[in-house]
Design an enzyme around this catalytic site. Sequence first.
Site, PDB file in Angstrom:
ATOM      1  CE  LYS A   1      -4.338  -1.760   1.902  1.00 48.81           C
ATOM      2  NZ  LYS A   1      -4.080  -3.176   2.227  1.00 48.81           N
TER       3      LYS A   1
HETATM    4  C1  LIG Z   1      -4.763  -4.287   1.669  1.00 47.74           C
HETATM    5  C2  LIG Z   1      -4.042  -5.570   1.619  1.00 47.74           C
HETATM    6  C3  LIG Z   1      -4.431  -6.611   0.756  1.00 47.74           C
HETATM    7  C4  LIG Z   1      -5.671  -6.522  -0.121  1.00 47.74           C
HETATM    8  O1  LIG Z   1      -5.512  -5.648  -1.204  1.00 47.74           O
HETATM    9  P1  LIG Z   1      -6.787  -5.195  -2.061  1.00 47.74           P
HETATM   10  O2  LIG Z   1      -6.265  -4.206  -3.036  1.00 47.74           O
HETATM   11  O3  LIG Z   1      -7.758  -4.595  -1.080  1.00 47.74           O
HETATM   12  O4  LIG Z   1      -7.357  -6.402  -2.721  1.00 47.74           O
HETATM   13  C5  LIG Z   1      -3.657  -7.760   0.727  1.00 47.74           C
HETATM   14  N1  LIG Z   1      -2.584  -7.903   1.531  1.00 47.74           N
HETATM   15  C6  LIG Z   1      -2.195  -6.944   2.387  1.00 47.74           C
HETATM   16  C7  LIG Z   1      -1.023  -7.186   3.260  1.00 47.74           C
HETATM   17  C8  LIG Z   1      -2.903  -5.742   2.457  1.00 47.74           C
HETATM   18  O5  LIG Z   1      -2.506  -4.784   3.317  1.00 47.74           O
END
Ligand SMILES: *Cc1c(COP(=O)(O)O)cnc(C)c1O
Length: 437
Positions: free
Chosen positions: A107
Amino acid sequence: MNYYNLKDKQEVVNFKTASIKGQGKEKGLFFPENIPLFEKDFIENLNHFSDEEIAFHCMRDFVSDEIPEEELRKIISETISFEIPLKKINDKISVLELFHGPTLAFKDIGARFMSRCLSYFLKNENKKITVLVATSGDTGGAVAHGFYKADGIEVVILYPENRVSAVQEKQLTALGENITALEINGSFDDCQNLVKQAFSDDEINSALFLTSANSINIARWLPQQIYYLLALKQWQKTEENHPVICVPSGNFGNICAGILAYFRGLPVEHFIAACNANDIFPDYLKTQVLKPKKTAATLSNAMDVGNPSNFVRILELFHHQFNDLKNKISGYSVNDEETLKTIAKVYDQYDYILEPHGAVAYAALERYLGKNPDRKGFILETAHPVKFPEAVESAIHVKITIPDSLEDLMNQEKKTVKINPDFKELKRFLLNKNKNL
Ligand SMILES: *Cc1c(COP(=O)(O)O)cnc(C)c1O
């Protein structure tokens, strides 16, 4: 580039407005008016371009001239200022490590791009904006670091007391400056409800310019395409066939960015949406009906989502053609037990430590390759194992060490404001904060 609201196609806005507003009327998601294609020469020879050049090429059409070239190049080089290696685990499976950013989560990439775009857009305006976000752990850290010391932006993060891991808590609470962490004596759902109420409260919205930094914002969604290109650049060095790409999915923003890149011409054999017990999407592939469910708590908690918000974008990309979608994307659900077993197995066999989200993806990819033995692929590892120490340690019975880059952080003081899950308390806090700015 213009973006239309998927719930009301009459609402059309430019990149700047879409990224400041986050979402359109009736909470509709914005979607690009056209899908710019990659040139064949570019996509077949990624190796001839630097990572920055690839990323710039990827984003240019979406931003148009709303950010001048020089500035956009700077934003991009800051967005991907850490390594994103594709590592081979065995002959069939590789791992794209997306966790080398400041908060050890994929993210970081979206949050860094978005924060810098917002800062650029607000630079010449006289208003301050307040980013308000609820987190169950991972989003908050990435947003806090992405927006840390960003001009003109205040960040308020709500998180549930005692429900995030130690590393996650420090990432939210140690920064200070323009970042305020509100420690809520309640659950993640309480946090989310408080945020929702704030967004619909007239008094707060006339005093403050509120925006959300959640994953549906196009400025967070679109830059996630970049690492699919960087992965392909590395893949093409040793592999001739196109990869199967397996993405641990919750709100489906990550996989949807990969699918967008595919529609632009990125060669991908197949996509797999790997889900935990929250199996709404695998169910959809069987029944053709997306039926939201109550979320179940799992070890891969960033994927505990009962109604994936980016699903509508995936439908739009496939022009609502179910058969086309089904031929290109598979979905698997992996439970906690198999998640732990996978972490243990991969550690024993290959000396590689997965964390729960990556393990869900690994198990899903193995299932798919079992049925399609002539194919190869990679998973996206979306976080560093140290962010989920309990689960990982219980699987491999080895203490995982905190990377040097975190030692400093772990020694810093936690700064929070404690409030109860009571909207009046949040409102008082936000209105008071505004007076003091
Ligand atoms: C947010 C997150 C996800 C999911 O990602 P999306 O884009 O919501 O499908 C998967 N793994 C981790 C570690 C995350 O922080």
